[in-house]
Scaffold this active site. Structure first.
Site, PDB file in Angstrom:
ATOM      1  N   ARG A 169       5.029  26.106 -10.077  1.00 31.20           N
ATOM      2  CA  ARG A 169       4.491  24.784 -10.170  1.00 31.20           C
ATOM      3  C   ARG A 169       3.037  24.578 -10.290  1.00 31.20           C
ATOM      4  O   ARG A 169       2.662  24.026 -11.136  1.00 31.20           O
ATOM      5  CB  ARG A 169       5.275  23.852  -9.167  1.00 31.20           C
TER       6      ARG A 169
ATOM      7  N   ASP B 265      10.288  42.706   7.733  1.00 34.24           N
ATOM      8  CA  ASP B 265       9.796  44.047   8.573  1.00 34.24           C
ATOM      9  C   ASP B 265       8.514  43.543   9.570  1.00 34.24           C
ATOM     10  O   ASP B 265       8.271  44.165  10.472  1.00 34.24           O
ATOM     11  CB  ASP B 265       9.388  45.370   7.677  1.00 34.24           C
TER      12      ASP B 265
HETATM   13  O1  F6P Z   1      12.133  46.451   4.085  1.00 34.12           O
HETATM   14  C1  F6P Z   1      13.112  45.582   4.272  1.00 34.12           C
HETATM   15  C2  F6P Z   1      14.419  46.577   4.651  1.00 34.12           C
HETATM   16  O2  F6P Z   1      15.529  45.477   4.920  1.00 34.12           O
HETATM   17  C3  F6P Z   1      14.456  47.540   6.078  1.00 34.12           C
HETATM   18  O3  F6P Z   1      14.129  46.772   7.246  1.00 34.12           O
HETATM   19  C4  F6P Z   1      15.340  48.388   5.769  1.00 34.12           C
HETATM   20  O4  F6P Z   1      14.993  49.751   6.238  1.00 34.12           O
HETATM   21  C5  F6P Z   1      15.449  48.500   4.064  1.00 34.12           C
HETATM   22  O5  F6P Z   1      14.758  47.321   3.706  1.00 34.12           O
HETATM   23  C6  F6P Z   1      16.866  48.513   3.645  1.00 34.12           C
HETATM   24  O6  F6P Z   1      16.830  48.634   2.217  1.00 34.12           O
HETATM   25  P1  F6P Z   1      18.043  48.548   1.325  1.00 34.12           P
HETATM   26  O7  F6P Z   1      18.302  47.255   1.114  1.00 34.12           O
HETATM   27  O8  F6P Z   1      17.396  49.344  -0.025  1.00 34.12           O
HETATM   28  O9  F6P Z   1      19.196  49.368   1.946  1.00 34.12           O
END
Ligand code: F6P
Length: 319
Positions: free
Chosen positions: A25, A128
């Site tokens: 936007r 994270d």
């Molecule tokens: O970086 C985000 C995250 O959710 C981390 O906390 C976790 O380790 C990872 O991605 C999990 O990744 P995927 O969805 O590829 O399994």
């Protein structure tokens, strides 16, 4: 600059849609054509690109996930792949790129700029909170609220059965989610990669609390420190009362974004377009002391975000 594109990449996080909406936007209002690249770098390589309109981002602010979809694209570590991506961007007349994602995605953006001279602005989007130089990334707040809600529910059943619960949360190599969720739910202990754990001492503390009359026990463990199964194996025989395990998993990545994440994403989306219009490149939008600023991507990515040890201390004092 006439035409820019926006993409989401890597693990999704709540609020990404609000950031896409803001880029589209504000970009259009600033006289730009804005394109959406689907499925992150993988979609870019497949030329999965379409023009976005005011209407195409209507009603998406409250939605979890990302309407542009996302992917992890391991091939993007290769320089030749990035050269191919730059060629595709040029072919489509795209003169500026906004990449919303976590550490891996921002690395890809930095290399696109450094090697291929594509004007790029990153927006930190990850649950994270492990991206340096920004107080918060998009999605962290919503994730924390999801984790807190889950722990509160586990506390109910823990109390009824007088059990201990080991709750494993995400965070990759960061203990941020575990520390903050443990702190604000009054968990008995938090186990994180940043601090070594002594199971003997921890078990004694839990036993003392039980003797003082505490009927539930929550231990939050960050996935980067240990698995919930490992923690349970170390604790159960020492504390001698029933232990259950909950791995929250990808539930932490979904859900409608909180007001905080919607606002952060909207501000960062606008700031990213402004940065491109000012001729800035190789930068990331960041929240610093309440203000949205831009910081150099190479500086962001050369350091690991350090967990605020005051939070860890506080979680320990108040547990
Ligand atoms: O970086 C985000 C995250 O959710 C981390 O906390 C976790 O380790 C990872 O991605 C999990 O990744 P995927 O969805 O590829 O399994």
């Amino acid at each position: 600059m006439k035409r820019i594109a926006v993409m989401t990449s890597g693990g999704d996080s709540p609020g990404m849609n609000a950031a896409i909406r803001a880029v589209v936007r504000y970009g259009i209002k600033s006289g730009l054509e804005v394109y959406g690249i689907k499925r992150g770098y993988a979609g870019l390589l497949d030329e999965d690109i379409e023009q976005m309109t005011f209407a195409s981002v209507g009603g998406i602010m409250e939605k979890g996930g990302t309407i542009l979809r996302t992917s992890r694209c391991p091939e993007f570590v290769r320089k030749e792949t990035r050269a191919e991506a730059a060629k595709i961007l040029k072919k489509h007349g795209i003169e500026g790129l906004v990449v919303i994602g976590g550490e891996g995605s921002l690395h890809g953006a930095m290399f696109l700029e450094e090697e291929q001279k594509i004007p790029v602005v990153g927006i930190p989007g990850t649950i994270d909170n492990d991206i340096a130089m920004t107080d918060m990334s998009i999605g962290v707040d919503t994730c924390l609220n999801t984790v807190v809600d889950a722990i509160q529910k586990l506390k109910d059943t823990a109390s009824s059965h007088e059990r201990a619960f080991i709750v494993e949360v995400m965070g990759r190599s960061s203990g941020y989610i575990a520390t903050v969720s443990g702190l604000v739910t009054g968990a008995e202990a938090v186990i994180i990669p940043e601090v070594p754990v002594n199971y003997e001492e921890l078990a004694n503390k839990l036993l003392e609390e039980r003797e003082r009359g505490k009927i539930n026990c929550i231990v939050v463990v960050a996935e980067g420190a240990a698995s919930a199964y490992t923690v349970a194996r170390h604790l159960e025989h020492r504390i001698g009362y029933e232990t259950r395990i909950t791995i929250l998993g990808h539930i932490q990545r979904g859900g409608s974004p909180t007001a905080f994440d919607r606002l952060l994403a909207s501000r960062m989306g606008v700031a990213a377009v402004d940065a491109l219009l000012r001729g800035e490149s190789g930068v990331m939008t960041a929240l610093q002391g309440g203000k949205i600023v831009t910081v150099k991507l190479d500086e962001v990515l050369k350091e690991k975000k350090r967990l605020d040890m005051e939070l860890v201390k506080l979680a320990g004092i108040l547990s």
